[in-house]
Enzyme design. Structure first.
Site, PDB file in Angstrom:
ATOM      1  N   HIS A   1       1.521   1.242 -13.560  1.00  0.00           N
ATOM      2  CA  HIS A   1       2.146  -0.447 -13.590  1.00  0.00           C
ATOM      3  C   HIS A   1       3.605   0.142 -13.852  1.00  0.00           C
ATOM      4  O   HIS A   1       4.095   1.272 -14.251  1.00  0.00           O
ATOM      5  CB  HIS A   1       1.835  -1.304 -15.113  1.00  0.00           C
ATOM      6  CG  HIS A   1       2.549  -2.103 -15.096  1.00  0.00           C
ATOM      7  ND1 HIS A   1       2.091  -3.320 -15.287  1.00  0.00           N
ATOM      8  CD2 HIS A   1       3.454  -2.486 -16.266  1.00  0.00           C
ATOM      9  CE1 HIS A   1       3.483  -4.414 -15.527  1.00  0.00           C
ATOM     10  NE2 HIS A   1       3.471  -3.690 -16.785  1.00  0.00           N
TER      11      HIS A   1
ATOM     12  N   THR B   1      -8.209  -1.155 -19.395  1.00  0.00           N
ATOM     13  CA  THR B   1      -9.148  -1.694 -20.971  1.00  0.00           C
ATOM     14  C   THR B   1      -9.362  -3.235 -20.760  1.00  0.00           C
ATOM     15  O   THR B   1      -9.418  -3.551 -19.635  1.00  0.00           O
ATOM     16  CB  THR B   1      -8.900  -1.149 -21.463  1.00  0.00           C
ATOM     17  OG1 THR B   1      -7.535  -2.452 -22.247  1.00  0.00           O
ATOM     18  CG2 THR B   1      -8.137  -0.083 -22.303  1.00  0.00           C
TER      19      THR B   1
ATOM     20  N   GLY C   1       0.427  -1.410   0.003  1.00  0.00           N
ATOM     21  CA  GLY C   1      -0.055   0.203   0.358  1.00  0.00           C
ATOM     22  C   GLY C   1       0.880   1.232  -0.219  1.00  0.00           C
ATOM     23  O   GLY C   1       0.768   2.227   0.437  1.00  0.00           O
TER      24      GLY C   1
ATOM     25  N   LEU D   1      -8.029  -9.074 -13.630  1.00  0.00           N
ATOM     26  CA  LEU D   1      -9.654  -9.001 -13.715  1.00  0.00           C
ATOM     27  C   LEU D   1     -10.056  -9.210 -15.141  1.00  0.00           C
ATOM     28  O   LEU D   1      -9.798  -9.025 -15.794  1.00  0.00           O
ATOM     29  CB  LEU D   1     -10.626  -7.058 -13.637  1.00  0.00           C
ATOM     30  CG  LEU D   1      -9.647  -6.864 -12.269  1.00  0.00           C
ATOM     31  CD1 LEU D   1      -9.683  -4.956 -11.969  1.00  0.00           C
ATOM     32  CD2 LEU D   1     -10.206  -7.204 -10.900  1.00  0.00           C
TER      33      LEU D   1
HETATM   34  C1  GRF Z   1       3.505  -1.222  -7.350  1.00  0.00           C
HETATM   35  O1  GRF Z   1       5.170  -1.881  -8.090  1.00  0.00           O
HETATM   36  C2  GRF Z   1       2.581  -1.359  -8.717  1.00  0.00           C
HETATM   37  O2  GRF Z   1       2.871  -1.147  -9.877  1.00  0.00           O
HETATM   38  C3  GRF Z   1       2.488  -2.796  -8.700  1.00  0.00           C
HETATM   39  O3  GRF Z   1       2.984  -3.381  -6.522  1.00  0.00           O
HETATM   40  C4  GRF Z   1       3.468  -2.693  -6.310  1.00  0.00           C
HETATM   41  C5  GRF Z   1       3.117  -1.871  -5.466  1.00  0.00           C
HETATM   42  O4  GRF Z   1       2.672  -1.379  -4.717  1.00  0.00           O
HETATM   43  N1  GRF Z   1       1.673  -3.105  -9.728  1.00  0.00           N
HETATM   44  P1  GRF Z   1       2.054  -0.386  -2.747  1.00  0.00           P
HETATM   45  O5  GRF Z   1       1.356  -2.424  -2.597  1.00  0.00           O
HETATM   46  O6  GRF Z   1       1.832   0.256  -3.884  1.00  0.00           O
HETATM   47  O7  GRF Z   1       2.825  -0.117  -1.864  1.00  0.00           O
END
Ligand code: GRF
Length: 218
Positions: free
Chosen positions: A109, A141, A12, A93
């Site tokens: 991402h 999407t 998080g 999803l």
């Molecule tokens: C981030 O690198 C995000 O891009 C990827 O998972 C990680 C999540 O980190 N999809 P967090 O849970 O927000 O610390």
């Protein structure tokens, strides 16, 4: 107030960055629910400490993806959000879900899309030998890690980097990029028509927007 739902699976840190940015800039954005599919996600504790409403929808309690997604969608609908931000949500999803929230669903991402979709993006980047890497905030999407791009954050790949060092540099960039992109969308500064990005005037509340952010070492 604009209503934001954040969907997580783990640590998080992006949620934390959103909260901090909302407070720092006094954006009129309220995180109305933080939903996790993992009951023990660290991000839930962070949300509770901040006094946010949290909900756990444990995917392990559902017979299949469609039933889990339907429960998640119903919970999201109850919060009547203007925007739903996937932030480290580690589940694919269904198309039904993506279509139900089309135009209101965003993701971050950890790569410069369309390069390095899927998992282990930092390892993929090192393997490919690229000299720049980064992160992308995009509309969701029905295609995985695809969809109109709202903003990208660009970081250098250093010759000495291992995947963890690169991930750390990209994560710092995620923490700047995601709140900015969310504010730009919720203020109406950025919108999409025919799948193309439009920047339109100052928006409903003041916020900075740039389609890319550069790491200071670049
Ligand atoms: C981030 O690198 C995000 O891009 C990827 O998972 C990680 C999540 O980190 N999809 P967090 O849970 O927000 O610390």
């Amino acid at each position: 107030m604009k209503r934001l739902v954040v969907v997580i699976s783990g640590r998080g840190s992006n949620l934390g960055a959103m909260l901090a940015a909302i407070r720092r800039h006094a954006w009129p954005i309220e995180i109305v629910n933080v939903i996790s599919n993992q009951p023990l996600a660290e991000g839930l504790a962070l949300a509770r400490t901040a006094g946010l409403r949290t909900t756990v929808i444990d995917h392990a309690h559902f017979t299949d993806r469609a039933h889990f997604d339907a429960a998640l969608a119903d919970e999201i609908d109850r919060a009547a959000p203007d925007l739903i931000a996937l932030a480290g949500f580690m589940r694919i999803l269904t198309s039904e879900f993506c279509l139900r929230f089309a135009g209101r669903l965003v993701n971050i991402h950890p790569s410069l899309l369309p390069a390095f979709k899927g998992m282990h993006t930092h390892r993929q980047a090192l393997h490919a030998g690229v000299t720049i890497h980064g992160c992308t905030v995009h509309m969701v999407t029905t295609d995985l890690d695809h969809g109109p791009i709202i903003a990208q954050g660009i970081v250098p790949v250093k010759a000495t980097d291992d995947a963890d060092q690169l991930a750390e540099r990209v994560l710092e960039m995620e923490h700047q990029l995601y709140p900015m992109a969310i504010a730009a969308l919720l203020s109406g500064r950025v919108s999409f028509a025919d799948g193309r990005r439009h920047e339109s005037g100052p928006g409903q509340f003041p916020c900075e927007y740039s389609p890319w952010l550069l790491h200071p070492d670049l």
